[in-house]
Design a protein around this motif. Structure first.
Motif, PDB file in Angstrom:
ATOM      1  N   ALA A   1       0.828  -1.200   0.000  1.00 20.76           N
ATOM      2  CA  ALA A   1       0.000   0.000   0.000  1.00 20.76           C
ATOM      3  C   ALA A   1       0.864   1.252   0.000  1.00 20.76           C
ATOM      4  N   ALA A   2       1.926   1.235   0.796  1.00 24.02           N
ATOM      5  CA  ALA A   2       2.818   2.388   0.825  1.00 24.02           C
ATOM      6  C   ALA A   2       3.474   2.599  -0.539  1.00 24.02           C
ATOM      7  N   ARG A   3       3.885   1.509  -1.160  1.00 24.84           N
ATOM      8  CA  ARG A   3       4.505   1.633  -2.488  1.00 24.84           C
ATOM      9  C   ARG A   3       3.489   2.063  -3.544  1.00 24.84           C
ATOM     10  N   LEU A   4       2.241   1.628  -3.402  1.00 24.08           N
ATOM     11  CA  LEU A   4       1.205   2.038  -4.343  1.00 24.08           C
ATOM     12  C   LEU A   4       0.989   3.543  -4.279  1.00 24.08           C
ATOM     13  N   GLU A   5       0.994   4.110  -3.072  1.00 26.89           N
ATOM     14  CA  GLU A   5       0.781   5.544  -2.942  1.00 26.89           C
ATOM     15  C   GLU A   5       1.987   6.342  -3.415  1.00 26.89           C
ATOM     16  N   GLU A   6       3.158   5.710  -3.496  1.00 29.98           N
ATOM     17  CA  GLU A   6       4.299   6.389  -4.087  1.00 29.98           C
ATOM     18  C   GLU A   6       4.141   6.515  -5.602  1.00 29.98           C
ATOM     19  N   ARG A   7       3.385   5.600  -6.186  1.00 27.37           N
ATOM     20  CA  ARG A   7       3.246   5.569  -7.652  1.00 27.37           C
ATOM     21  C   ARG A   7       2.009   6.337  -8.125  1.00 27.37           C
ATOM     22  N   PHE A   8       0.915   6.271  -7.365  1.00 29.15           N
ATOM     23  CA  PHE A   8      -0.335   6.903  -7.790  1.00 29.15           C
ATOM     24  C   PHE A   8      -0.808   7.876  -6.719  1.00 29.15           C
ATOM     25  N   ASN A   9      -1.543   8.904  -7.153  1.00 25.12           N
ATOM     26  CA  ASN A   9      -2.057   9.865  -6.181  1.00 25.12           C
ATOM     27  C   ASN A   9      -3.348   9.355  -5.557  1.00 25.12           C
ATOM     28  N   LYS A  10      -3.828  10.094  -4.560  1.00 29.55           N
ATOM     29  CA  LYS A  10      -5.010   9.662  -3.814  1.00 29.55           C
ATOM     30  C   LYS A  10      -6.252   9.572  -4.716  1.00 29.55           C
ATOM     31  N   ALA A  11      -6.414  10.523  -5.634  1.00 30.87           N
ATOM     32  CA  ALA A  11      -7.602  10.520  -6.493  1.00 30.87           C
ATOM     33  C   ALA A  11      -7.631   9.269  -7.372  1.00 30.87           C
ATOM     34  N   GLU A  12      -6.482   8.884  -7.929  1.00 28.45           N
ATOM     35  CA  GLU A  12      -6.443   7.692  -8.777  1.00 28.45           C
ATOM     36  C   GLU A  12      -6.772   6.443  -7.970  1.00 28.45           C
ATOM     37  N   ILE A  13      -6.231   6.364  -6.758  1.00 25.04           N
ATOM     38  CA  ILE A  13      -6.486   5.190  -5.914  1.00 25.04           C
ATOM     39  C   ILE A  13      -7.951   5.135  -5.490  1.00 25.04           C
ATOM     40  N   PHE A  14      -8.506   6.286  -5.102  1.00 27.57           N
ATOM     41  CA  PHE A  14      -9.893   6.318  -4.656  1.00 27.57           C
ATOM     42  C   PHE A  14     -10.853   6.003  -5.802  1.00 27.57           C
ATOM     43  N   GLU A  15     -10.565   6.535  -6.992  1.00 31.52           N
ATOM     44  CA  GLU A  15     -11.407   6.228  -8.162  1.00 31.52           C
ATOM     45  C   GLU A  15     -11.382   4.735  -8.467  1.00 31.52           C
TER      46      GLU A  15
END
Length: 769
Positions: A158-172
């Motif tokens: 999860a930490a690595r995912l947030e390094e690659r994508f922003n919050k809006a992309e993850i939430f969408e």
């Protein structure tokens, strides 16, 4: 004071130990992920649907309306909403329900994770979770067994995912992939499942329900009441009210919320079209349920189908079938093509796949059936290329041909014979006997080759198998093949494969020319000429459309199949009606059944179209001819205007009408342009077998022997087994021979001019039983 300081030191020590433990576990998990390479499987270029894996395509009509829906894919790649199209209240409800510190943490809520860990260790089992939205996204992308160890791995990812994508992309991504019941994923599919509406049309209580259902979608189904939702909805509503996202709701407001799982209803029925599409265009990419293979690419396919037109044609076909129920006809199919763009616009089967009648799962568009007279335009087009013209005279007189060991009399549908007729009239009135004489001119083999070049692969027997009956449709073709063939005539003789998708490959072989532009134009002109079909169809028949349209109908033996095919300046339409189980209808004809549907479909197609004529070759010449002889019109001839290909204009002027009074009588003799065959016995035919009728006295039972027409006979001697059986005089072409049992040889000796030797016909062997 010391005691208080002791408690402080102990609390700091616990937090320090916890922090060290968490760091240690994070380090171990990070080492494990790097060691196994599992973290590499998580990352991809984007979280958008076009980059996700899928097993099945979703097919859309030309305007983006869904033609198919599948929930068998591992991820939702079809029903995707951008974040800005998801209601703000729904976003706030998910944040409040699933991860209140979503915008503060970096993938893992370590405070919540620590509290959960302490409670789980104390209870020696998992009693509390603390998954963030980001961690749930990791679980969707990289599912693992639900263990404590997997939870720690998910935290690192999860930490690595947030390094690659922003919050809006993850939430969408999360809002479009969060799992619900009935294999649905994402808030759009859930809103349609539970409320039969899209998220932006839901009430506040319904919106909160989507967030609450994520916790336990399986326990809330069709048979369970809404009371299971009232308390969690009230708690969530109170929290959102305090944060200012929505007005306060009373408990009664949440108690009144209700839902029922809705059945999936597509706007139109297009299952047969999709199966044909996947068979020819996605045969390698399309993966059946349960197949382990995964495809990556465009999961949504834009087809050429027009769902509005598809629905209109479906209603027209179903209504006409209900009206014709008394004729015992239960099945039908319609195919509509824009031949200018090669696109299939409508692919309709009566009643769809849910048809209560037999054959609902059989595609009438691709089922081989006898085409009746619908093959005749292709035959006459070939004859026009071989030198005939629309003014060529063809004899429509009684005709019988040997079939096996017997004789088959050919008849026109009306049982009438019109004598010598121009080709335009023979094709326009769909007369059978002129068609037989035409295939005798072109040859059965050449006509069969021409049908193959048009794409009629179902005609897979030899020319000898079909014989001259091929002109009348004694083979089997599909509606798809017929419509494809008529688009060739509509395009001026050029074959174009049809298209199922907006950007995909075409159905059929490559483009190639089959007919000359002039021959195709003449056939189209004849089929669109109401005067050409006046003898059999009358002046005010239903095939006379307000916009110039080439039309051909057909009816097979025993009224099993009825057809109507037509094309105007843009569209080609084909209709078949009959019974897929093979039993005959109660007298259904191509005009009375499919002809009416054809008129209705073209009415819809022309509703918003500017009327235009059919395209004609500029090389055609227009000449006044005699309507009786097909030659250039003389001063006293009944005159009609005819079109001719270059080099085929009539060279002689009609000499049969020398006065005005001569126009009052029809000419009964065949024009000089008719080609006559060498003299031979028409009856009996070679190897004919006949039986004497026990109900007729043998002494008066006789059989008519005939010689071929078109020869002026002065005298005929009829010989049987080498013995003279009888003599007939001038212009008599038949002799009634008294029947005698046994095997016999027949021959005729014909004198055409006095003083010259007679002509002897070839001997013919026959048997009387």
């Amino acid at each position: 004071m010391r005691r208080r300081q002791g408690f402080i030191h102990k609390g700091q020590a616990r937090r320090c130990c916890l922090a060290i433990f968490l760091l240690f576990m994070a380090a171990v998990a990070g080492w494990f992920l790097k060691k196994t390479g599992e973290d590499l499987r998580l990352f991809q270029e984007t979280l958008r649907p076009q980059s996700l894996e899928f097993r099945k395509h979703q097919f859309l009509d030309r305007n983006g309306i869904a033609l198919s829906v599948t929930f068998d894919n591992p991820l939702n790649v079809h029903d995707w909403l951008p974040l800005h199209d998801i209601p703000v209240l729904l976003q706030a409800a998910f944040i409040a329900s699933e991860d209140r510190r979503f915008y503060q943490h970096h993938g893992v809520d370590w405070l919540a994770r620590g509290h959960a860990l302490v409670q789980n260790l104390a209870a020696f089992r998992g009693v509390r979770g603390a998954s963030t939205i980001t961690e749930q996204v990791v679980r969707i992308l990289h599912p693992r067994p639900r263990t404590l160890w997997s939870r720690w791995l998910e935290g690192i990812e999860a930490a690595r995912l947030e390094e690659r994508f922003n919050k809006a992309e993850i939430f969408e991504f999360y809002l479009n992939q969060v799992p619900y019941g009935q294999q649905r994923r994402g808030v759009l599919q859930a809103a349609r499942l539970y409320f039969d509406r899209d998220p932006d049309t839901l009430t506040p209580a319904e919106t909160l329900t989507l967030a609450v259902l994520v916790r336990a979608p399986g326990r809330l189904g069709r048979q369970q009441g809404e009371g299971n939702l009232a308390q969690p909805l009230q708690r969530l509503g109170d929290f959102l009210g305090r944060t200012g996202h929505m007005a306060a709701h009373t408990p009664a407001g949440f108690n009144s919320i209700g839902f029922a799982l809705t059945e999936l209803h597509l706007p139109i029925e297009a299952g047969h079209f999709i199966r044909q599409l996947t068979r020819h265009e996605f045969s390698e990419q399309h993966l059946p349920p349960g197949d382990g293979r995964i495809a990556i690419g465009p999961a949504r396919v834009l087809t050429t189908l027009d769902s509005v037109l598809q629905g209109q044609v479906q209603d027209i076909l179903d209504q006409h079938l209900r009206d014709l129920k008394h004729l015992d006809v239960h099945n039908g199919a319609v195919l509509v093509v824009n031949y200018q763009s090669d696109e299939i616009l409508a692919w309709v089967n009566a009643g769809g796949q849910k048809n209560e009648n037999s054959g609902g799962w059989i595609d009438g568009v691709t089922s081989p059936r006898q085409p009746g007279s619908t093959l005749k335009p292709f035959l006459y087009g070939l004859a026009l290329e071989r030198g005939w013209t629309p003014a060529t005279i063809i004899d429509d007189s009684p005709l019988a041909r040997p079939v096996g060991d017997g004789m088959h009399p050919f008849r026109n549908y009306s049982r009438k014979h019109y004598g010598p007729l121009r080709l335009r009239e023979a094709l326009g009135n769909s007369l059978n006997i002129p068609a037989i004489r035409t295939i005798q001119f072109t040859g059965v083999g050449d006509f069969l080759d021409r049908l193959h070049s048009l794409g009629m692969a179902g005609l897979d027997r030899t020319a000898g198998h079909y014989g001259e009956g091929l002109a009348l449709g004694n083979g089997e073709v599909t509606l798809l093949e017929l419509v494809q063939g008529y688009t060739v005539l509509a395009r001026g003789g050029v074959f174009h494969p049809l298209r199922f998708t907006a950007s995909g490959k075409n159905y059929g072989s490559a483009r190639h020319r089959i007919y000359s532009p002039e021959a195709a134009s003449l056939v189209a002109d004849i089929l669109s000429d109401p005067e050409a079909r006046r003898l059999e169809f009358g002046n005010g028949n239903i095939l006379r459309l307000p916009v110039q349209t080439a039309v051909k109908t057909g009816t097979s033996n025993d009224h099993r199949d009825a057809w109507a095919i037509g094309f105007n300046h843009r569209y080609t339409v084909g209709i078949w009606m009959g019974n897929l189980d093979g039993h005959s209808t109660n007298g259904l004809t191509g005009t009375a059944g499919p002809g009416l549907i054809l008129r209705s479909v073209f009415s819809e197609l022309n509703r918003f179209e500017e009327a235009q004529p059919l395209e004609q070759s500029p090389l055609l010449a227009v000449v006044d001819i005699c309507s009786h002889t097909g030659r250039q019109a003389g001063p006293f001839c009944p005159t009609v205007v005819e079109k001719f290909m270059p080099g085929t204009l009539p060279e002689t002027v009609c000499d049969r009408h020398t006065t005005v009074d001569s126009n009052k009588t029809m000419v009964a003799e065949t024009a000089k342009t008719e080609v006559t065959a060498p003299m031979h016995l028409l009856q009996p035919t070679p190897n004919l077998q006949m039986a004497m009728d026990p109900h007729i006295p043998d002494s008066i039972e006789a059989y008519p022997m005939k010689i071929s027409a078109g020869h002026a006979a002065k005298r005929v001697e009829w010989h049987v087994d080498g013995q003279l059986a009888g003599i007939t005089g001038e212009n008599e072409d038949r002799f009634m021979w008294p029947l005698a049992r046994g095997s016999h040889l027949a021959q005729a000796r014909v004198w055409q001019e006095s003083g010259r030797a007679p002509f002897e016909t070839p001997e013919v062997r026959f048997v009387v039983k």
